[in-house]
Design an enzyme around this catalytic site. Structure first.
Site, PDB file in Angstrom:
ATOM      1  N   ASP A 181       0.804  -1.198   0.146  1.00  0.00           N
ATOM      2  CA  ASP A 181       0.059  -0.033  -0.062  1.00  0.00           C
ATOM      3  C   ASP A 181       0.964   1.275  -0.019  1.00  0.00           C
ATOM      4  O   ASP A 181       1.582   1.405   0.831  1.00  0.00           O
ATOM      5  CB  ASP A 181      -0.915  -0.061   1.142  1.00  0.00           C
ATOM      6  CG  ASP A 181      -1.753   1.158   1.229  1.00  0.00           C
ATOM      7  OD1 ASP A 181      -2.992   0.960   0.582  1.00  0.00           O
ATOM      8  OD2 ASP A 181      -1.481   2.319   1.797  1.00  0.00           O
ATOM      9  N   ASN A 189      -2.220  12.990  -4.375  1.00  0.00           N
ATOM     10  CA  ASN A 189      -3.007  13.673  -5.292  1.00  0.00           C
ATOM     11  C   ASN A 189      -3.213  15.067  -4.928  1.00  0.00           C
ATOM     12  O   ASN A 189      -3.586  16.152  -5.802  1.00  0.00           O
ATOM     13  CB  ASN A 189      -4.284  12.777  -5.469  1.00  0.00           C
ATOM     14  CG  ASN A 189      -4.229  11.466  -6.151  1.00  0.00           C
ATOM     15  OD1 ASN A 189      -3.374  11.436  -6.936  1.00  0.00           O
ATOM     16  ND2 ASN A 189      -4.753  10.382  -5.593  1.00  0.00           N
ATOM     17  N   HIS A 194      -3.568  14.645  -9.815  1.00  0.00           N
ATOM     18  CA  HIS A 194      -3.650  13.477 -10.170  1.00  0.00           C
ATOM     19  C   HIS A 194      -2.775  12.605 -11.002  1.00  0.00           C
ATOM     20  O   HIS A 194      -2.519  11.573 -11.220  1.00  0.00           O
ATOM     21  CB  HIS A 194      -5.245  13.249 -10.377  1.00  0.00           C
ATOM     22  CG  HIS A 194      -6.237  13.240  -9.657  1.00  0.00           C
ATOM     23  ND1 HIS A 194      -6.496  12.578  -8.458  1.00  0.00           N
ATOM     24  CD2 HIS A 194      -6.836  14.301  -9.366  1.00  0.00           C
ATOM     25  CE1 HIS A 194      -7.608  12.679  -7.736  1.00  0.00           C
ATOM     26  NE2 HIS A 194      -7.698  14.073  -8.000  1.00  0.00           N
ATOM     27  N   ASP A 198      -1.049   9.180 -10.518  1.00  0.00           N
ATOM     28  CA  ASP A 198      -0.729   8.299 -11.730  1.00  0.00           C
ATOM     29  C   ASP A 198       0.824   7.773 -11.980  1.00  0.00           C
ATOM     30  O   ASP A 198       1.253   6.854 -12.250  1.00  0.00           O
ATOM     31  CB  ASP A 198      -1.263   8.629 -13.101  1.00  0.00           C
ATOM     32  CG  ASP A 198      -2.694   8.709 -13.059  1.00  0.00           C
ATOM     33  OD1 ASP A 198      -3.339   8.138 -12.040  1.00  0.00           O
ATOM     34  OD2 ASP A 198      -3.398   9.404 -14.023  1.00  0.00           O
ATOM     35  N   GLU A 224      -4.313   2.309  -4.694  1.00  0.00           N
ATOM     36  CA  GLU A 224      -2.819   2.369  -4.569  1.00  0.00           C
ATOM     37  C   GLU A 224      -2.484   1.050  -3.643  1.00  0.00           C
ATOM     38  O   GLU A 224      -1.393   0.976  -3.238  1.00  0.00           O
ATOM     39  CB  GLU A 224      -2.745   3.450  -3.502  1.00  0.00           C
ATOM     40  CG  GLU A 224      -3.069   3.529  -2.016  1.00  0.00           C
ATOM     41  CD  GLU A 224      -4.519   4.154  -1.882  1.00  0.00           C
ATOM     42  OE1 GLU A 224      -4.979   4.532  -1.050  1.00  0.00           O
ATOM     43  OE2 GLU A 224      -5.191   4.049  -2.968  1.00  0.00           O
TER      44      GLU A 224
END
Length: 314
Positions: A181, A189, A194, A198, A224
């Protein structure tokens, strides 16, 4: 003119029609005798396999097949010869016949074979179609259906299927399941946008992919979170791989316009099972519990759990 005479008058014309079909059809047509020697070959066959006109005649059929499939193909042909059917499509829904061009490149083929005779001698005739483009298209569709578009890793459904397939081939081996994680991903973000989020997912996927063995199975579990199945490794070996992934990702530098360079961390939970594989869901649940402990313990760390045989049997 009698009916018998009118039919007889059509025979030469029909032979010309058949000859025209054989020589002008786009499908390959090839005939072999009972020794597997090529006695009939149309221009389409020569084009499909990259041979010059007339070169294939009197050669063994094996020149059109990769060496590794010679035995398999001979068994298929022998089974057909010993059977009662007059025609048969070779191959399966999940596999095609593989051919070999003169230059050594391989092609996928659809082949229908039939039993006949020529000049009183038995002959097998095959109608051949190059389906390589179709196979590539089907493989592309399958890959798209199984792959997470952002990370390039297996998606959740495909990961599970791939793990179960790996397990069926290694029933009595050690196995481990890890869940990763990305720490503080929401803040990535929020702070950087964002696109940056990515980028973090893509970069972690690259670290994961390049840090594991060919036999390991990696996937994106969602958001994630990422998953990794490690077959045939003892606990200390599995821990070493997961720790390497964690350390390698921590050292990745992220540089986005308008922001200072940044580094991020990842937490991991690892469940290790003794020989006699645990249920897939049990391993995922145990790895997830270990991940929760890693998060609660300060993040940027690995927590491992050894699944006990008593628990597996319950």
């Amino acid at each position: 003119m009698t009916k018998r005479a009118s039919i007889a008058s059509l025979i030469p014309a029909s032979q010309d029609i058949y000859r025209k079909i054989v020589f002008e059809i786009a499908d390959g047509i090839i005939g072999i005798d009972d020794h597997g020697i090529i006695r009939l070959c149309n221009p389409a066959t020569e084009s499909i396999f990259g041979w010059q006109s007339g070169e294939l005649l009197d050669k063994p059929l094996e020149v059109l097949l990769p060496e590794r499939v010679h035995g398999f193909h001979q068994r298929l042909v022998a089974g057909f010869q010993a059977g009662n059917t007059e025609a048969r499509y070779m191959g399966q829904r999940s596999a095609t016949i593989v051919g070999c061009r003169k230059d050594g490149t391989e092609i996928n083929l659809g082949i229908t074979i039939l039993r006949t005779s020529a000049a009183g001698a038995p002959m097998m005739v095959a109608v051949i179609r190059d389906i390589s483009d179709h196979v590539r298209y089907q493989n592309d569709l399958k890959r798209l259906a199984e792959t997470d578009s952002l990370s390039g890793l297996l998606n959740r459904r495909a990961f599970r299927a791939s793990v179960l397939q790996s397990v069926s081939a290694n029933v009595a081996k050690f196995s481990s399941m890890a869940i990763f994680d990305l720490d503080g991903f929401k803040s990535v973000n929020d702070r950087f946008g964002h696109d940056a989020g990515d980028d973090v997912i893509v970069r972690f996927s690259e670290v994961l992919r390049t840090s594991i063995r060919a036999t390991d199975v990696a996937g994106r579990w969602g958001g994630e979170e990422f998953v990794l199945f490690l077959p045939n490794l003892k606990a200390n070996e599995a821990i070493a791989i997961v720790e390497r992934i964690r350390a390698n990702f921590t050292s990745v530098d992220f540089n986005w316009d308008g922001h200072l360079a940044a580094n991020f961390t990842v937490s991991a939970g690892l469940a290790f099972a003794e020989p006699g594989f645990a249920d897939f869901s049990d391993m995922i649940a145990s790895a997830d519990k270990a991940l929760y402990d890693a998060k609660r313990g300060g993040r940027d760390k690995l927590v491992s759990i050894e699944m006990q045989q008593e628990a597996l049997a319950s």
